[in-house]
Design a protein around this motif. Structure first.
Motif, PDB file in Angstrom:
ATOM      1  N   SER A  71       0.948  -0.927   0.019  1.00  0.00           N
ATOM      2  CA  SER A  71      -0.054   0.015   0.127  1.00  0.00           C
ATOM      3  C   SER A  71       1.080   0.825   0.185  1.00  0.00           C
ATOM      4  CB  SER A  71      -0.887   0.242   1.273  1.00  0.00           C
ATOM      5  OG  SER A  71      -1.759  -0.971   0.937  1.00  0.00           O
ATOM      6  N   ALA A  72       0.383   2.227  -0.644  1.00  0.00           N
ATOM      7  CA  ALA A  72       0.886   3.698  -0.327  1.00  0.00           C
ATOM      8  C   ALA A  72       0.966   4.785  -0.069  1.00  0.00           C
ATOM      9  CB  ALA A  72       1.192   3.905  -2.251  1.00  0.00           C
ATOM     10  N   ILE A  73       0.968   5.462   0.480  1.00  0.00           N
ATOM     11  CA  ILE A  73       0.341   6.640   1.649  1.00  0.00           C
ATOM     12  C   ILE A  73       1.173   7.772   0.667  1.00  0.00           C
ATOM     13  CG2 ILE A  73      -0.464   7.913   3.683  1.00  0.00           C
ATOM     14  CD1 ILE A  73       0.082   5.242   5.015  1.00  0.00           C
ATOM     15  N   VAL A  74       0.626   9.047   0.621  1.00  0.00           N
ATOM     16  CA  VAL A  74       0.215   9.811  -0.434  1.00  0.00           C
ATOM     17  C   VAL A  74       0.409  11.388   0.525  1.00  0.00           C
ATOM     18  CG1 VAL A  74       0.530  11.254  -2.375  1.00  0.00           C
ATOM     19  CG2 VAL A  74       1.167   9.002  -2.231  1.00  0.00           C
ATOM     20  N   LEU A  75       0.814  11.782   0.962  1.00  0.00           N
ATOM     21  CA  LEU A  75       0.632  13.042   2.139  1.00  0.00           C
ATOM     22  C   LEU A  75       1.231  14.641   1.107  1.00  0.00           C
ATOM     23  CD1 LEU A  75      -0.189  13.835   5.708  1.00  0.00           C
ATOM     24  CD2 LEU A  75       2.088  15.381   4.343  1.00  0.00           C
ATOM     25  N   LEU A  76       0.378  15.432   1.012  1.00  0.00           N
ATOM     26  CA  LEU A  76       0.522  16.448   0.655  1.00  0.00           C
ATOM     27  C   LEU A  76       0.631  17.670   1.505  1.00  0.00           C
ATOM     28  CD1 LEU A  76      -0.673  16.097  -2.653  1.00  0.00           C
ATOM     29  CD2 LEU A  76       1.409  16.251  -2.298  1.00  0.00           C
ATOM     30  N   SER A  77       1.468  18.341   1.455  1.00  0.00           N
ATOM     31  CA  SER A  77       1.284  19.874   2.515  1.00  0.00           C
ATOM     32  C   SER A  77       1.460  20.771   1.788  1.00  0.00           C
ATOM     33  CB  SER A  77       1.978  19.704   4.177  1.00  0.00           C
ATOM     34  OG  SER A  77       3.669  19.439   4.404  1.00  0.00           O
TER      35      SER A  77
END
Length: 388
Positions: A209-215
């Motif tokens: 699984s891939a988790i992408v976080l943008l801030s």
């Protein structure tokens, strides 16, 4: 194993309750770097930190600030400082919403290195507690056998991107952000409007699984997850040539038997064993020391043979120079050679544009187990990754 990471690389600041900054713990274990080194050649470690925020000029790297990590760990006595030099924790610098805080460790000895690729770096993002954003204007991904590649564009919004890949279901942290407690890979891209990130190395034929976080530079953030399965590996091995380095007989030609065994993990591959004999080898005669092996000395491994553990493929070569009768065996005993003391494993490049090998050559040198008999096997091979 060298350890240099943050307890949490996502720091959430509760501005609703008047908080302006927050911290996390930096965890380190440099013991491995000092093991086996001579007293006068011990590593000289330097830890640095820097902030990346709205004041950072585009295209210009902010400078690193030196940090006395031993003092920051709280060690006071001589014994405590000696222990903290190798292993410990310390509180990070306070981070504001929208900031990135990075830590780096390096060995400052001339020509020294800590890791083969680069010095370990931690990137910590300062986030607001509550947010719901969507800046993505374009995105795409590509799954290989050993990597996961993700591309995201955020239009006019300057964002930080963190890509985390793991196995099993992500867990929610105290601020309901999905994370992997033990990720397989974590990569990050500082503030930009377009991001290209590659996570790896991964194991072929595995579920991830891939988790992408943008801030953004205000500390606002958004997160998304995606499941994927890496491609399966298929290998083609062809054994093409045999060269006699030493025929084991100082006076005349000799005869010998040669064996090749291809293994996947500890199991011999079906159709991966080959035997070849020649009763007239001579390392001093060009016609009797170089041989073309039969054209059917080949084997295909995968894709259906691959399992979730990514076991190695190895090639074992061995041979015996035979002297025939017991009389000659008494005068000059049979001699054996193998690659047991040499590298048997086939290396797999990993990553985008690297994992696929259309054609390569590898040699396996069988050195003497007894006597002087020695030979070399040449193998040509290819590696590809496919979906079934």
């Amino acid at each position: 194993m060298l350890t240099f990471n943050a307890k949490s690389d996502l720091v959430t600041i509760d501005t609703d309750n008047g908080k302006l900054t927050a911290t996390t713990r930096i965890i380190y274990d440099f013991t491995e770097l000092f093991e086996g080194e001579e007293p006068g050649n011990k590593p000289i470690l330097a830890v640095g930190f820097r902030f990346i925020d709205t004041a950072t000029q585009p295209g210009k790297e902010p400078r690193w600030n030196n940090l006395d990590y031993v003092a920051k760990s709280g060690a006071r006595t001589k014994e405590e400082r000696a222990a903290a030099k190798l292993k410990g924790t310390f509180e990070s610098e306070p981070i504001k919403p929208g900031q990135l805080l990075q830590y780096m460790v390096e060995d400052t000895r001339p020509r020294a290195f800590i890791l083969q690729q680069k010095n370990p770096t931690i990137t910590i993002a300062g986030l607001l507690k509550h947010t719901d954003q969507n800046w993505t204007t374009d995105e795409g991904d590509f799954v290989g056998g050993t990597f996961y590649f993700r591309k995201i564009a955020t239009g006019k919004e300057t964002t930080f991107m963190r890509l985390q890949v793991g196995q099993g279901a992500p867990q929610l942290n105290e601020f309901n952000i999905p994370v992997f407690r033990e990720p397989v890979a974590t990569v990050a891209s500082p503030f930009a409007r377009s991001h290209d990130l590659e996570a790896g190395p991964l194991v072929p034929n595995n579920q991830y699984s891939a988790i992408v976080l943008l801030s953004n530079t205000k500390g606002q953030w958004t997160v998304s997850t995606k499941d994927f399965k890496t491609k399966q590996r298929r290998m083609f091995l062809q054994f093409t040539h045999l060269h006699i380095d030493n025929d084991g007989d100082p006076f005349d030609s000799s005869n010998a038997a040669f064996n090749i065994a291809v293994k996947f993990g500890n199991q011999t591959v079906t159709g991966g064993t080959f035997e070849w004999e020649n009763d007239d080898i001579n390392d001093e005669d060009s016609n009797k020391r170089d041989f073309v092996l039969p054209s059917d000395y080949w084997v295909v491994i995968g894709p259906d043979r691959l399992d979730d553990e990514g076991l190695p493929v190895t090639v074992e070569v061995s041979g015996t120079e035979e002297d025939g009768s017991w009389i000659f065996d008494w005068l000059e005993p049979d001699e054996h050679a193998s690659n047991a003391a040499n590298d048997r494993a086939i290396e797999y490049p990993t990553g985008l544009f690297r994992e696929h090998i259309p054609h390569a050559t590898r040699v396996f040198k069988a050195t003497p187990d007894s006597g002087n008999f020695a030979f070399t096997i040449t193998m040509e091979y290819s590696i590809e990754y496919v979906e079934l």
